[in-house]
Design an enzyme around this catalytic site. Structure first.
Site, PDB file in Angstrom:
ATOM      1  N   SER A   4     -78.198 -13.786   1.062  1.00  0.00           N
ATOM      2  CA  SER A   4     -78.535 -12.412   0.710  1.00  0.00           C
ATOM      3  C   SER A   4     -78.204 -11.481   1.868  1.00  0.00           C
ATOM      4  O   SER A   4     -77.938 -11.929   2.986  1.00  0.00           O
ATOM      5  CB  SER A   4     -80.028 -12.310   0.399  1.00  0.00           C
ATOM      6  OG  SER A   4     -80.757 -12.446   1.603  1.00  0.00           O
ATOM      7  N   LYS A   5     -78.255 -10.209   1.566  1.00  0.00           N
ATOM      8  CA  LYS A   5     -78.019  -9.190   2.584  1.00  0.00           C
ATOM      9  C   LYS A   5     -79.022  -9.380   3.728  1.00  0.00           C
ATOM     10  O   LYS A   5     -78.680  -9.226   4.889  1.00  0.00           O
ATOM     11  CB  LYS A   5     -78.180  -7.809   1.942  1.00  0.00           C
ATOM     12  CG  LYS A   5     -78.016  -6.662   2.893  1.00  0.00           C
ATOM     13  CD  LYS A   5     -78.146  -5.354   2.151  1.00  0.00           C
ATOM     14  CE  LYS A   5     -79.435  -4.621   2.446  1.00  0.00           C
ATOM     15  NZ  LYS A   5     -79.783  -4.444   3.850  1.00  0.00           N
ATOM     16  N   ARG A   6     -80.245  -9.724   3.343  1.00  0.00           N
ATOM     17  CA  ARG A   6     -81.278  -9.901   4.363  1.00  0.00           C
ATOM     18  C   ARG A   6     -80.955 -11.043   5.341  1.00  0.00           C
ATOM     19  O   ARG A   6     -81.248 -10.959   6.515  1.00  0.00           O
ATOM     20  CB  ARG A   6     -82.645 -10.129   3.711  1.00  0.00           C
ATOM     21  CG  ARG A   6     -83.611  -8.992   4.005  1.00  0.00           C
ATOM     22  CD  ARG A   6     -84.898  -9.108   3.216  1.00  0.00           C
ATOM     23  NE  ARG A   6     -84.643  -9.043   1.776  1.00  0.00           N
ATOM     24  CZ  ARG A   6     -85.049  -9.952   0.895  1.00  0.00           C
ATOM     25  NH1 ARG A   6     -85.742 -11.002   1.298  1.00  0.00           N
ATOM     26  NH2 ARG A   6     -84.785  -9.815  -0.383  1.00  0.00           N
ATOM     27  N   GLY A  25     -78.030 -11.855   6.287  1.00  0.00           N
ATOM     28  CA  GLY A  25     -77.044 -11.295   7.201  1.00  0.00           C
ATOM     29  C   GLY A  25     -77.733 -10.506   8.306  1.00  0.00           C
ATOM     30  O   GLY A  25     -77.443 -10.671   9.485  1.00  0.00           O
ATOM     31  N   ASP A  26     -78.693  -9.649   7.902  1.00  0.00           N
ATOM     32  CA  ASP A  26     -79.411  -8.830   8.886  1.00  0.00           C
ATOM     33  C   ASP A  26     -80.156  -9.731   9.875  1.00  0.00           C
ATOM     34  O   ASP A  26     -80.152  -9.511  11.079  1.00  0.00           O
ATOM     35  CB  ASP A  26     -80.441  -7.922   8.189  1.00  0.00           C
ATOM     36  CG  ASP A  26     -79.755  -6.908   7.273  1.00  0.00           C
ATOM     37  OD1 ASP A  26     -78.533  -6.709   7.429  1.00  0.00           O
ATOM     38  OD2 ASP A  26     -80.438  -6.336   6.401  1.00  0.00           O
TER      39      ASP A  26
END
Ligand code: GLU
Length: 509
Positions: free
Chosen positions: A265-267, A269-270
Site C-alpha cells: 500500500s501507499k502507507r 511506501g511511506d
C-alpha cells in the site's frame, strides 16, 4: 469473444496511480501490441463520491511518461466515445430495466434507515455485517416483496430506488481465467449487488459489463481484488444475453509488501521510504504529496521493465527487456498466480542497469533537470554528454549524477583536506607546486597526456604515483569519489585544474 483483440484499462479517478495499476496498464498494452489489437482507456467515474479532481489528468500524464499511450480514450477519442462513464450515464438504465423485465433484477426502495435497521436486526457473531442477499431480500421493501401494483405506484410517485441483481440461490457459476484456469463460485455466497443507483448512475458492476460489451472488449485484465465480483459480472453477461461476447478474463496477482505479508500500500511506501506511485501525487484535499518513481530519478524504461517482472518472466534468467522485447515475449500464461513481492533494492538495480545501458543522449534531459534542481546551470551540452558517459556506470538514480558529476560544472564547495593531511609532507607539496607549472606549460590536454606528465614528474621526485592520486582526486572533486582523475582533469580543463590544485594547496598550508 470478439475476434479482434481489444483490451482496456478502466481506472477510477480516485488518486495517484499505484504500481499495480501501472502494471495492469502495461500488461494491457503489451497484449494489444503483440496481437495487433487496440488498447482502450476508459474512465470509470460513476462513483461521484470518490471522484478526486486532477486524478484523471494524472493518469494520462503517467501513461505518457511510461510511453504506454492508449489508442482510444477520453483524450485520444475513438469510435466508441464517450470513454468517460459519467458521460454515458443515460445509456445504462435500459440494461438495468431489461434485467428487471427478465426477472433477474428488481427495484429496491429501502431507505438508508431501513438498511441500517436490517444490518442491526440480522447481525450475529458469525455474520457481523449482514448483506442484502437471497435470504434478506424477502424481508425488505422491493419489487419482489411488494408486488406489481404497489411497485408501480411507488415508481409512478418517483420514490427513490435502486436496481439490484437477483442472485440465484444455489447455483455454481464458473469461468476460465487466463492465469488461474477454471474458477467457480457459489451464488448463495454473493449478495444482491446494486446495479443502478438512486441517482440513475450505474455501479461498477453494471457499467463494466455494458461498456466491455459495447466497446467490443475481447480480453479484460484487472487486479485479483476483483475476482470475488466475477460471479456478478458473469451473470449480468448471461442475463443480458451477451454471454458469447464475454471477454476472456485475467485476474492479475497482487503486488505484495517486501516481506510478502499482504498487499503493498501507499502507507508501506511511506513507512519504508520508497515510492509506490508512478509519479508525484498531491492529494487536493490534504495537499500532501506522495513521492513517485519519476521524481526519485527512475527512467521510464526501467520502471516499465521492473513492473513487467513483477509477476511475469519469459522463462529464462533474463530480466532486462526493452518495451519491444516485452511485446515480443509477453504471454498471459507466464503470469504467476501468486502475489509478487516488491523489493525496492531490486527496483533500483533495474534502474542502474538501464542507466548503464542508455546512450548519454537519452539521459541528457533528465540529468540536466537534476542539476538545475540543485541550482547548477548546465550551459555546455557537449560537456554534459561527456560527463554522463564518464559517470553513468556509478549512478543508480538520476540524482546520483549530481553527486557524481557536479564538480565538472562548478568548483567543489568543500575539499576533504582531512583525508589528505595525515600523509601530507613537503615533498608532496613540492610535487603539486611543480605539477601546476608543468600543466601550465602543457600544450596537450588529453587524459593520457596528463597522466604521462604526472607520472614522469612523480618519478623525478622519487614519489609513487599511487601516493599522489588521493590528494589529486580531492583537489579536483573535493572528496574520495568520481571517475578516473585524469579523465576529470581533461574534462574540466587547464584553468580549473590548476586553480583547484592551487586552492587546495592554500588550504593545506
Ligand atoms: N474501475 C475499476 C478499478 O478502478 C476497474 C476494474 C476493471 O478493470 O474492471 O479498479
Amino acid at each position: 469473444m470478439n475476434p479482434k483483440v481489444r483490451v482496456r484499462f478502466a481506472p477510477s479517478p480516485t488518486g495517484g496511480l499505484h504500481l499495480g495499476g501501472v502494471r495492469t496498464v502495461l500488461f494491457n498494452y503489451l497484449f494489444a501490441r503483440k496481437y495487433g489489437g487496440d488498447f482502450i482507456l476508459r474512465i470509470e467515474d460513476t462513483d461521484q463520491g470518490r471522484f478526486v479532481p486532477g486524478a484523471e489528468e494524472y493518469i494520462f500524464n503517467t501513461l505518457q511518461w511510461c510511453g504506454l499511450e492508449p489508442d482510444e480514450s477520453p483524450v485520444h477519442g475513438g469510435p466508441f466515445a464517450p470513454y468517460r462513464q459519467s458521460e454515458r450515464k443515460a445509456l445504462y438504465r435500459q440494461y438495468a430495466e431489461q434485467l428487471v423485465q427478465s426477472g433477474n433484477a428488481y427495484y429496491a426502495f429501502d431507505t438508508p434507515d431501513e438498511l441500517e435497521k436490517m444490518r442491526a436486526d440480522f447481525k450475529t457473531a458469525e455474520n457481523p455485517s449482514p448483506q442484502y442477499n437471497h435470504f434478506i431480500r424477502s424481508r425488505m421493501r422491493n419489487s419482489l416483496t411488494l408486488g406489481k401494483e404497489e411497485t408501480g405506484k411507488l415508481l409512478a410517485a418517483g420514490t427513490p430506488h435502486v436496481i439490484r441483481i437477483k442472485m440465484p440461490e444455489n447455483e455454481t457459476v464458473s469461468f476460465t481465467d487466463m492465469i488461474r484456469g477454471e474458477v467457480s463460485f457459489q451464488t448463495s455466497q454473493v449478495d444482491d449487488k446494486v446495479l443502478l443507483k438512486a441517482d440513475g448512475m450505474p455501479t461498477y458492476h453494471l457499467a463494466v459489463v455494458v461498456d466491455d460489451y459495447l466497446m467490443k472488449i475481447s480480453h479484460a485484465f484487472r487486479g485479483e481484488e476483483w475476482l470475488p465480483s466475477a460471479p456478478v459480472h458473469l451473470l449480468v453477461w448471461k442475463y443480458l444475453g451477451w454471454e458469447s461476447q464475454m471477454p476472456q478474463w485475467a485476474h492479475l496477482p497482487l503486488i505484495l509488501k517486501p516481506d510478502g505479508n499482504g498487499k503493498l500500500s501507499k502507507r508501506d511506501g511511506d513507512r519504508l521510504g520508497f515510492p509506490v506511485f508512478a509519479m508525484d501525487w498531491t492529494d487536493p484535499k490534504t495537499n500532501e504529496t506522495t513521492i513517485g518513481f519519476r521524481e526519485r530519478g527512475f527512467l521510464p524504461e526501467a520502471f516499465v521493465n521492473l513492473l513487467a517482472m513483477l509477476g511475469w518472466n519469459d522463462g529464462s534468467d533474463n530480466e532486462i527487456f526493452t518495451i519491444d522485447e516485452l511485446i515480443e515475449k509477453f504471454s498471459m500464461d507466464r503470469v504467476h498466480k501468486g502475489g509478487a513481492k516488491f523489493d525496492y533494492e531490486k527496483a533500483k538495480w533495474f534502474n542502474h542497469e538501464w542507466i548503464k545501458k542508455s546512450e548519454a543522449r537519452s539521459l541528457e534531459a533528465g540529468v540536466k533537470n537534476e542539476f538545475e534542481k540543485k541550482g547548477i546551470a548546465v550551459t555546455d551540452d557537449g560537456l554534459l554528454s561527456k560527463v554522463i558517459t564518464l559517470v553513468k556506470d556509478r549512478c543508480t538514480l538520476l540524482p546520483d549524477f549530481v553527486q557524481q558529476g557536479s564538480f565538472f560544472f562548478q568548483s567543489p564547495e568543500t575539499f576533504d583536506t582531512g583525508a589528505i593531511k595525515p600523509k601530507w609532507d613537503d615533498k608532496k607539496n613540492l610535487f603539486f607546486t611543480e605539477l601546476i607549472r608543468a600543466y601550465e606549460l602543457s600544450t596537450l590536454w588529453e587524459s593520457h597526456d596528463l597522466e604521462k606528465e604526472f607520472k614522469e614528474l612523480a618519478a623525478a621526485n622519487q614519489l609513487k604515483p599511487g601516493d599522489l592520486m588521493l590528494p589529486f582526486r580531492i583537489m579536483l572533486v573535493g572528496g574520495k569519489f568520481g571517475p578516473g582523475v585524469f579523465d576529470i582533469a581533461a574534462l574540466i580543463g587547464k584553468e580549473a585544474t590548476i586553480q583547484r590544485i592551487q586552492h587546495t594547496l592554500s588550504l593545506l598550508s
